[in-house]
Write an enzyme that holds these catalytic residues in place. Sequence first.
Site, short mmCIF file in Angstrom:
data_model
loop_
_atom_site.label_atom_id
_atom_site.label_comp_id
_atom_site.label_asym_id
_atom_site.label_seq_id
_atom_site.Cartn_x
_atom_site.Cartn_y
_atom_site.Cartn_z
N LYS A 59 -120.23 -27.25 -52.12
CA LYS A 59 -119.16 -26.62 -52.92
C LYS A 59 -118.31 -27.67 -53.63
O LYS A 59 -118.03 -27.56 -54.81
CB LYS A 59 -118.23 -25.76 -52.04
CG LYS A 59 -118.91 -24.72 -51.22
CD LYS A 59 -117.91 -23.85 -50.48
CE LYS A 59 -117.02 -24.57 -49.47
NZ LYS A 59 -117.70 -25.13 -48.30
N ARG B 145 -111.12 -18.13 -45.95
CA ARG B 145 -112.10 -18.39 -44.90
C ARG B 145 -112.11 -17.29 -43.84
O ARG B 145 -112.92 -17.34 -42.93
CB ARG B 145 -111.72 -19.71 -44.21
CG ARG B 145 -112.67 -20.88 -44.48
CD ARG B 145 -112.09 -22.05 -43.75
NE ARG B 145 -112.95 -23.15 -43.56
CZ ARG B 145 -113.01 -24.23 -44.33
NH1 ARG B 145 -112.29 -24.29 -45.42
NH2 ARG B 145 -113.78 -25.25 -44.00
N ARG C 150 -124.55 -37.64 -44.88
CA ARG C 150 -123.24 -37.90 -45.50
C ARG C 150 -122.50 -38.97 -44.69
O ARG C 150 -121.94 -39.91 -45.25
CB ARG C 150 -122.44 -36.59 -45.53
CG ARG C 150 -121.08 -36.67 -46.16
CD ARG C 150 -120.66 -35.32 -46.71
NE ARG C 150 -119.72 -34.61 -45.85
CZ ARG C 150 -119.22 -33.40 -46.11
NH1 ARG C 150 -119.60 -32.74 -47.18
NH2 ARG C 150 -118.36 -32.83 -45.31
N ARG D 116 -115.44 -38.82 -42.32
CA ARG D 116 -114.50 -37.77 -41.90
C ARG D 116 -114.63 -37.55 -40.40
O ARG D 116 -115.73 -37.44 -39.87
CB ARG D 116 -114.85 -36.47 -42.64
CG ARG D 116 -114.08 -36.30 -43.93
CD ARG D 116 -114.54 -35.11 -44.67
NE ARG D 116 -114.34 -33.86 -43.93
CZ ARG D 116 -114.46 -32.66 -44.48
NH1 ARG D 116 -114.77 -32.54 -45.75
NH2 ARG D 116 -114.26 -31.57 -43.77
N ARG E 120 -117.75 -26.21 -36.64
CA ARG E 120 -117.29 -25.72 -37.95
C ARG E 120 -118.31 -24.72 -38.53
O ARG E 120 -117.92 -23.72 -39.15
CB ARG E 120 -117.09 -26.90 -38.92
CG ARG E 120 -115.86 -27.74 -38.56
CD ARG E 120 -115.87 -29.09 -39.24
NE ARG E 120 -115.88 -29.00 -40.69
CZ ARG E 120 -116.42 -29.93 -41.48
NH1 ARG E 120 -116.99 -31.01 -40.97
NH2 ARG E 120 -116.38 -29.78 -42.78
#
Length: 197
Positions: A13, A88, A127, A139, A150
Amino acid sequence: MRLIFLGPPGSGKGTQSKILLEKFGIVQLSTGDMLRESIAQKTPLGLEVQKILSEGNLVSDEIVNNIVSERLKKEDCSKGFILDGFPRTLSQAVALKEILKENNIQLDAVIEFLVDKEILLNRIQNRAQEALKNGLPVRSDDNEEIFTKRLDEYFEKTKPLSDFYKKENLLHEIKGDNSFEEVSKDIENFLASFLKH
Ligand code: AMP
């Protein structure tokens, strides 16, 4: 152009939003980025939500609804925006509907990125490795354990929003596990046909 990008973490996204920003002169409203920014700045909000983000849980609806409600009033949103990571939960979707109505803003479409769970896990590992290789910070919520949490949060609380937006006639699905270029092309084609009508 006023869009919501709906999709699990790692579905692309954020990356796809960046392409549209330049093209349409719109802004990306990422609640995740806003929350990370307040953590980095050590604001009272940042201190309050730090632990929640690091554990992969969702911040309260009230907090994010307020952030978005204030943000949408800013001048730079007048040309359009992409909401990335908000709403969300169903309650956030209902609140957003109200916020948009109050501000006389019409949503154009909700683009949902459909990506297989296995692919998401692979992507997030890549990533993190890429960031390490390039000397960039990883992160704290991009490790496998928190990422899985998540993802679970997404499928339990956020996925039901696709039905919500289907009923509102706003939902458009994109196959997000295609290559970056293909996904980008699909979005572009959808928006082009949307703008034509
Ligand atoms: P993201 O960058 O969108 O993956 O968001 C990172 C984290 O910020 C999430 O795991 C949540 O802890 C928090 N967050 C971002 N957006 C929301 C939201 N709309 N509702 C609740 N928590 C959120």
